[in-house]
Design a protein around this motif. Structure first.
Motif, PDB file in Angstrom:
ATOM      1  N   LYS A  17       0.841  -1.212   0.000  1.00 34.18           N
ATOM      2  CA  LYS A  17       0.000   0.000   0.000  1.00 34.18           C
ATOM      3  C   LYS A  17       0.866   1.249   0.000  1.00 34.18           C
ATOM      4  O   LYS A  17       0.672   2.171  -0.799  1.00 34.18           O
ATOM      5  N   ILE A  18       1.840   1.281   0.928  1.00 33.66           N
ATOM      6  CA  ILE A  18       2.672   2.478   1.084  1.00 33.66           C
ATOM      7  C   ILE A  18       3.536   2.711  -0.162  1.00 33.66           C
ATOM      8  O   ILE A  18       3.799   3.846  -0.554  1.00 33.66           O
ATOM      9  N   ALA A  19       3.958   1.607  -0.802  1.00 35.98           N
ATOM     10  CA  ALA A  19       4.821   1.695  -1.995  1.00 35.98           C
ATOM     11  C   ALA A  19       4.165   2.501  -3.116  1.00 35.98           C
ATOM     12  O   ALA A  19       4.854   3.127  -3.924  1.00 35.98           O
ATOM     13  N   GLU A  20       2.831   2.494  -3.143  1.00 35.79           N
ATOM     14  CA  GLU A  20       2.112   3.174  -4.228  1.00 35.79           C
ATOM     15  C   GLU A  20       2.460   4.657  -4.321  1.00 35.79           C
ATOM     16  O   GLU A  20       2.439   5.235  -5.395  1.00 35.79           O
ATOM     17  N   SER A  21       2.788   5.270  -3.167  1.00 35.87           N
ATOM     18  CA  SER A  21       3.089   6.709  -3.201  1.00 35.87           C
ATOM     19  C   SER A  21       4.597   6.981  -3.194  1.00 35.87           C
ATOM     20  O   SER A  21       5.017   8.128  -3.030  1.00 35.87           O
ATOM     21  N   GLY A  22       5.421   5.944  -3.361  1.00 36.15           N
ATOM     22  CA  GLY A  22       6.878   6.141  -3.320  1.00 36.15           C
ATOM     23  C   GLY A  22       7.524   6.065  -4.685  1.00 36.15           C
ATOM     24  O   GLY A  22       6.874   5.735  -5.687  1.00 36.15           O
ATOM     25  N   CYS A  48       9.751   1.416   0.575  1.00 37.99           N
ATOM     26  CA  CYS A  48       8.779   0.367   0.215  1.00 37.99           C
ATOM     27  C   CYS A  48       8.725   0.181  -1.299  1.00 37.99           C
ATOM     28  O   CYS A  48       8.732  -0.944  -1.801  1.00 37.99           O
ATOM     29  N   ALA A  49       8.676   1.296  -2.031  1.00 34.66           N
ATOM     30  CA  ALA A  49       8.565   1.219  -3.490  1.00 34.66           C
ATOM     31  C   ALA A  49       9.822   0.591  -4.096  1.00 34.66           C
ATOM     32  O   ALA A  49       9.734  -0.252  -4.999  1.00 34.66           O
ATOM     33  N   SER A  50      11.001   0.987  -3.602  1.00 35.15           N
ATOM     34  CA  SER A  50      12.258   0.466  -4.150  1.00 35.15           C
ATOM     35  C   SER A  50      12.413  -1.017  -3.816  1.00 35.15           C
ATOM     36  O   SER A  50      12.851  -1.812  -4.655  1.00 35.15           O
ATOM     37  N   PHE A  51      12.064  -1.380  -2.596  1.00 36.40           N
ATOM     38  CA  PHE A  51      12.181  -2.780  -2.161  1.00 36.40           C
ATOM     39  C   PHE A  51      11.190  -3.652  -2.936  1.00 36.40           C
ATOM     40  O   PHE A  51      11.548  -4.721  -3.453  1.00 36.40           O
ATOM     41  N   ARG A  52       9.954  -3.201  -3.029  1.00 31.26           N
ATOM     42  CA  ARG A  52       8.930  -3.964  -3.751  1.00 31.26           C
ATOM     43  C   ARG A  52       9.357  -4.184  -5.197  1.00 31.26           C
ATOM     44  O   ARG A  52       9.231  -5.284  -5.731  1.00 31.26           O
ATOM     45  N   SER A  53       9.906  -3.149  -5.789  1.00 28.65           N
ATOM     46  CA  SER A  53      10.324  -3.245  -7.183  1.00 28.65           C
ATOM     47  C   SER A  53      11.437  -4.290  -7.336  1.00 28.65           C
ATOM     48  O   SER A  53      11.420  -5.099  -8.281  1.00 28.65           O
ATOM     49  N   ASN A  62       0.169  -9.016  -4.368  1.00 25.26           N
ATOM     50  CA  ASN A  62       0.932  -7.769  -4.538  1.00 25.26           C
ATOM     51  C   ASN A  62       0.570  -7.071  -5.849  1.00 25.26           C
ATOM     52  O   ASN A  62       0.635  -7.667  -6.924  1.00 25.26           O
ATOM     53  N   SER A  63       0.233  -5.786  -5.737  1.00 21.65           N
ATOM     54  CA  SER A  63      -0.307  -5.110  -6.921  1.00 21.65           C
ATOM     55  C   SER A  63       0.732  -4.934  -8.024  1.00 21.65           C
ATOM     56  O   SER A  63       0.420  -5.102  -9.204  1.00 21.65           O
ATOM     57  N   LEU A  64       1.983  -4.628  -7.654  1.00 22.60           N
ATOM     58  CA  LEU A  64       3.010  -4.468  -8.697  1.00 22.60           C
ATOM     59  C   LEU A  64       3.312  -5.815  -9.363  1.00 22.60           C
ATOM     60  O   LEU A  64       3.473  -5.893 -10.582  1.00 22.60           O
ATOM     61  N   LEU A  65       3.357  -6.872  -8.557  1.00 22.18           N
ATOM     62  CA  LEU A  65       3.618  -8.208  -9.111  1.00 22.18           C
ATOM     63  C   LEU A  65       2.560  -8.565 -10.153  1.00 22.18           C
ATOM     64  O   LEU A  65       2.870  -9.082 -11.226  1.00 22.18           O
ATOM     65  N   ARG A  66       1.310  -8.254  -9.838  1.00 24.43           N
ATOM     66  CA  ARG A  66       0.206  -8.578 -10.748  1.00 24.43           C
ATOM     67  C   ARG A  66       0.312  -7.793 -12.055  1.00 24.43           C
ATOM     68  O   ARG A  66       0.149  -8.347 -13.143  1.00 24.43           O
ATOM     69  N   THR A  67       0.630  -6.493 -11.945  1.00 32.09           N
ATOM     70  CA  THR A  67       0.697  -5.712 -13.193  1.00 32.09           C
ATOM     71  C   THR A  67       1.963  -6.057 -13.991  1.00 32.09           C
ATOM     72  O   THR A  67       1.910  -6.153 -15.217  1.00 32.09           O
TER      73      THR A  67
END
Ligand code: KG4
Ligand code: ZN
Length: 336
Positions: A185-190, A238-243, A274-279
């Motif tokens: 969730k938090i990654a979305e704004s990072g 969060c955004a960098s790690f998720r990516s 995970n939303s990024l994983l899905r897209t």
């Protein structure tokens, strides 16, 4: 054929009634997550006790919600492996008792196979063979699903699971358990390019993963910033790690599809929410001419509907246990 299914491998007590492996008549989940949040992770002893309290009302409600009685049920499927042993034992023993009392066959069901089966609920047309990335709190596997009950592990994590890496990184930033959801969730704004985290490859094993270096790197970054008294840029971290996690998962899985010439790709397990994983999987699959399936978010994390789905195919394949069935903490997905 209606199956009553039971799941208690971690911190969700769940029961469902599923018809012919695809049609969910009811699905009840009693989550203990609020209690485990207090400790920053699942406390096995507490999990077992809560399962013992919840199992009877949860199963009763699953039968009621489906508007059936045990007379309508043809088999009882239960998660017997892998998971927390004390937690699994509650479901297994309950299912054994019910099988003994009713004479209905007992179908032992592997938790990760059930995660894969969550896709059979979401996509009625989906059939093996396909390649599947199974990413949960405890496992990260690339699995070649040759048939409903025949699978081969192509790649696996050498250390931490993807979900575990998310949860530990999140915990370092004082986010509530399970941290993967919160980080997403938090990654979305990072900014995913704000920090460069390592993207380790495992030499001579192109489909294997290693997340521990990545996890240590984010934890060190946070500790160093704290020591310098700097404010933690949570969204960017969060955004960098998720990516970084997502790109590792996507690249190895797409490579496996290409190398094995598989044109159908499926994802499963808690991290598949995970939303990024899905897209990213949708984008890369399209680029490579691969048909991509993801489970509905409602069946990504632990539930019993997926157990009822996989249990149906296990039953058809003759996987029926006697009353000596035991719970098993670790069991490979290709065990039989
Ligand atoms: O499959 P699951 O419910 O339980 C196991 O079998 O382990 O997976 C739980 C894991 C946790 O680590 C949780 O943080 C992660 O799935 N998870 C996510 C997301 N939703 C759940 N990780 C990243 N992004 C999400 N949206
Ligand atoms: Zn799970």
């Amino acid at each position: 054929m209606k199956i009553l299914s039971i799941e208690s491998s971690c911190d969700e007590t769940a029961a469902a009634v599923v018809e012919d492996g695809r049609n969910v008549l009811s699905s009840v989940i009693a989550s203990q997550v609020e209690e485990h949040k207090l400790y920053g992770g699942v406390v096995p002893e507490i999990a077992s006790r809560r399962h013992a309290e919840a199992i009877v009302p949860v199963v009763k409600q699953a039968l009621n919600d489906a508007d059936v009685t045990m007379d309508d049920i043809e088999a009882i499927a239960v998660t017997h492996a892998p998971g927390l042993i004390g937690a699994l034992l509650v479901g297994v023993n309950f299912a054994k008792g019910l099988s003994l009392a009713t004479g209905k066959p007992l179908v032992p069901t592997h938790h990760l196979r059930s995660h894969i089966a969550s896709n059979y609920i979401s996509h009625k047309e989906l059939k093996p063979p396909f390649m599947c990335l199974v990413v949960s709190g405890g496992h990260s596997h690339i699995v070649m699903v040759e048939d409903y009950t025949k699978m081969k592990v192509i790649g696996r994590t050498r250390d931490d699971a993807a979900g575990e890496a998310f949860d530990k990184a999140a915990r370092t930033m004082n986010m509530p358990y399970p941290g993967g959801i919160e980080m997403d969730k938090i990654a979305e704004s990072g900014d995913p390019k704000a920090f460069k985290f390592p993207r380790p490859v495992v030499h001579d094993a192109p489909y294997d993963f290693s997340f521990s270096g990545l996890k240590t790197s984010v934890i060190n970054l946070i500790h160093n910033m704290e020591q310098r008294g700097e404010e933690i840029p949570k969204a960017d971290i969060c955004a960098s790690f998720r990516s970084a996690v997502v790109e590792l998962l996507v690249s190895n899985t797409i490579k496996a599809c290409e190398d094995f010439d598989i044109k159908t790709l499926v994802i499963a397990g808690g991290v598949s929410a995970n939303s990024l994983l899905r897209t990213r999987f949708a984008e890369e699959s399209e680029k490579h001419g691969i048909k991509f399936y993801k489970p509905d978010k409602s069946v990504c994390t632990d539930n019993a509907a997926m157990v009822g789905s996989q249990g149906y195919y296990e039953y058809l394949n003759g996987n029926i246990a006697d009353l000596s069935l035991n719970a098993v903490a670790t069991l490979p997905i290709d065990y039989r």
